[in-house]
Design a protein around this motif. Structure first.
Motif, PDB file in Angstrom:
ATOM      1  N   GLN A 127      17.271  -3.575  -1.845  1.00 52.62           N
ATOM      2  CA  GLN A 127      16.521  -2.894  -0.845  1.00 52.62           C
ATOM      3  C   GLN A 127      16.169  -3.496   0.307  1.00 52.62           C
ATOM      4  OE1 GLN A 127      13.666   0.616  -1.466  1.00 52.62           O
ATOM      5  NE2 GLN A 127      12.307  -0.900  -1.458  1.00 52.62           N
ATOM      6  N   ARG A 139      15.122   3.740   0.884  1.00 52.16           N
ATOM      7  CA  ARG A 139      13.748   3.609  -0.164  1.00 52.16           C
ATOM      8  C   ARG A 139      13.844   4.793  -1.283  1.00 52.16           C
ATOM      9  NH1 ARG A 139      11.351   1.961   4.949  1.00 52.16           N
ATOM     10  NH2 ARG A 139      11.299   4.115   5.522  1.00 52.16           N
ATOM     11  N   ASP A 168      14.893  -4.266  -5.915  1.00 50.89           N
ATOM     12  CA  ASP A 168      13.756  -4.679  -4.580  1.00 50.89           C
ATOM     13  C   ASP A 168      14.711  -5.773  -3.950  1.00 50.89           C
ATOM     14  OD1 ASP A 168      11.911  -3.213  -5.601  1.00 50.89           O
ATOM     15  OD2 ASP A 168      10.421  -4.657  -6.303  1.00 50.89           O
ATOM     16  N   GLU A 209      14.204   4.001  -5.006  1.00 59.10           N
ATOM     17  CA  GLU A 209      13.198   4.769  -5.930  1.00 59.10           C
ATOM     18  C   GLU A 209      13.599   5.317  -6.999  1.00 59.10           C
ATOM     19  OE1 GLU A 209       9.191   7.103  -5.472  1.00 59.10           O
ATOM     20  OE2 GLU A 209      10.207   6.830  -3.886  1.00 59.10           O
ATOM     21  N   ARG A 229      14.668   5.541   5.274  1.00 63.49           N
ATOM     22  CA  ARG A 229      14.115   6.699   4.278  1.00 63.49           C
ATOM     23  C   ARG A 229      15.071   6.808   3.183  1.00 63.49           C
ATOM     24  NH1 ARG A 229      11.898  12.591   5.308  1.00 63.49           N
ATOM     25  NH2 ARG A 229      11.653  13.302   3.199  1.00 63.49           N
TER      26      ARG A 229
END
Length: 208
Positions: A202, A75, A199, A79, A72
């Protein structure tokens, strides 16, 4: 003169938290105090500050725990970075303030860091590369909030370098793509390059 608490805070935030070997470990207050040359009181004060930032967890009777970079958190970090950096690309292109020379300089210095022991310096330059773009918007609140992500960004970046083979070379290629799009004045391409870069990092972190 820098206070003992500030010395401890800076050392913990810039060195200990970003050490892959410390992920999932408890902080040894006495060892840190000896390494920095302060008493345990400033260490504890610094840990309270870091706990307030949710960078460490204070566990009763156990001490300060450095939790591994988790799903979490990863992400949400990427973001937020994506929103800020894509906006910065668009806005600096509109204003004509894209810091191409500075970003190119940070990238050139990154290319020189190939050894495993250079990982921290490589990721410091990674942050400087991205932060230069955000700072060029000229919005102090945006810059302050982006800089507030630095500890998490550096920590995640170092873990990613050690989690995927050839990640360092991939980062350089991704930075090249971002810089090329900005230099060409192509907002859509810059957005796409920033998204692809974030991305990719991540994905490495979530897969590791």
């Amino acid at each position: 003169m820098t206070s003992g608490r500030q010395l401890a805070y800076d050392h913990l935030k810039d060195t200990v938290l970003s050490d892959p070997a410390m992920q999932g470990s408890f902080v040894n207050e006495q060892s840190l105090a000896d390494a920095i040359g302060v008493s345990r009181t400033p260490i504890r004060e610094a840990l309270l500050l870091l706990a307030a930032e949710e960078l460490v967890q204070l566990v009763p009777k156990r001490g300060a725990y450095i939790a591994p970079v988790a799903g979490r958190e990863i992400r949400e970090l990427f973001e937020l970075r994506g929103m800020m950096e894509r906006y910065a690309a668009q806005r600096t292109l509109e204003l004509g303030t894209v810091p191409v020379q500075q970003m190119s300089g940070e990238l050139d210095r990154q290319r020189e860091l190939r050894a495993a022991e250079d990982a921290r310096a490589f990721i410091d330059l990674d942050h400087r590369f991205h932060a230069a773009l955000v700072r060029a918007v000229g919005n102090d609140m945006l810059t302050k909030n982006y800089d507030g992500l630095r500890a998490r960004q550096v920590r995640a970046g170092i873990v990613a370098l050690f989690s995927a083979r050839n990640r360092r070379e991939a980062v350089l290629d991704e930075h090249d793509a971002i810089l090329a799009a900005l230099a060409d004045g192509d907002t859509a391409a810059a957005h796409a390059a920033i998204t692809a870069h974030l991305d990719a990092t991540q994905h490495v972190l979530l897969a590791g």
